[in-house]
Design a protein around this motif. Sequence first.
Motif, PDB file in Angstrom:
ATOM      1  N   ALA A 199      26.368 -94.015  47.678  1.00 25.64           N
ATOM      2  CA  ALA A 199      27.235 -93.114  48.433  1.00 25.64           C
ATOM      3  C   ALA A 199      28.682 -93.274  48.002  1.00 25.64           C
ATOM      4  CB  ALA A 199      27.087 -93.376  49.931  1.00 25.64           C
ATOM      5  N   LEU A 200      29.118 -94.506  47.788  1.00 27.54           N
ATOM      6  CA  LEU A 200      30.486 -94.726  47.331  1.00 27.54           C
ATOM      7  C   LEU A 200      30.694 -94.126  45.936  1.00 27.54           C
ATOM      8  CD1 LEU A 200      31.178 -98.416  48.453  1.00 27.54           C
ATOM      9  CD2 LEU A 200      32.309 -96.348  49.276  1.00 27.54           C
ATOM     10  N   ASP A 201      29.681 -94.243  45.079  1.00 31.23           N
ATOM     11  CA  ASP A 201      29.787 -93.676  43.734  1.00 31.23           C
ATOM     12  C   ASP A 201      29.924 -92.160  43.818  1.00 31.23           C
ATOM     13  OD1 ASP A 201      29.611 -96.194  42.631  1.00 31.23           O
ATOM     14  OD2 ASP A 201      27.456 -96.051  42.219  1.00 31.23           O
ATOM     15  N   ARG A 202      29.180 -91.519  44.733  1.00 32.18           N
ATOM     16  CA  ARG A 202      29.267 -90.065  44.890  1.00 32.18           C
ATOM     17  C   ARG A 202      30.634 -89.642  45.425  1.00 32.18           C
ATOM     18  NH1 ARG A 202      23.908 -90.817  46.635  1.00 32.18           N
ATOM     19  NH2 ARG A 202      24.528 -90.778  48.817  1.00 32.18           N
ATOM     20  N   LEU A 203      31.214 -90.487  46.255  1.00 30.82           N
ATOM     21  CA  LEU A 203      32.533 -90.171  46.812  1.00 30.82           C
ATOM     22  C   LEU A 203      33.671 -90.481  45.845  1.00 30.82           C
ATOM     23  CD1 LEU A 203      32.033 -91.520  50.442  1.00 30.82           C
ATOM     24  CD2 LEU A 203      32.246 -89.126  49.744  1.00 30.82           C
ATOM     25  N   GLY A 204      33.338 -91.122  44.749  1.00 30.20           N
ATOM     26  CA  GLY A 204      34.363 -91.447  43.743  1.00 30.20           C
ATOM     27  C   GLY A 204      34.983 -92.806  43.967  1.00 30.20           C
ATOM     28  N   GLY A 205      34.365 -93.643  44.777  1.00 35.43           N
ATOM     29  CA  GLY A 205      34.929 -94.951  45.076  1.00 35.43           C
ATOM     30  C   GLY A 205      34.235 -95.996  44.330  1.00 35.43           C
TER      31      GLY A 205
END
Length: 98
Positions: free
Chosen positions: A92-98
């Motif tokens: 989820a963090l990867d999808r949000l750009g984090g």
Amino acid sequence: LAGQGSAATTVRSTPSTTDTTAERLYGLGLPTNLKIDSGEGGKAALDILGKALATVRTAYRNLVAANQPKTATITGEAPAYLTNQIANYQAALDRLGG
């Protein structure tokens, strides 16, 4: 101390030097003849009171540390459900750009 209605006293005169489980002793080392009627006496009193306050702080820190629960050593692998949950959070963090 007399001004506060207390008498100077010694609770324990000599600490145990052989018992490693014995309680720590803290002495404030306040003399009975503090004089603050001159500049030098005031400075000396501030120095003595500063050392006494440092002793109180040290005693407090040691008491707090002694009452902290001991943390368990964690060994081994995390359960599969927790590993999956962490992987989901990371995705989820990867999808949000984090």
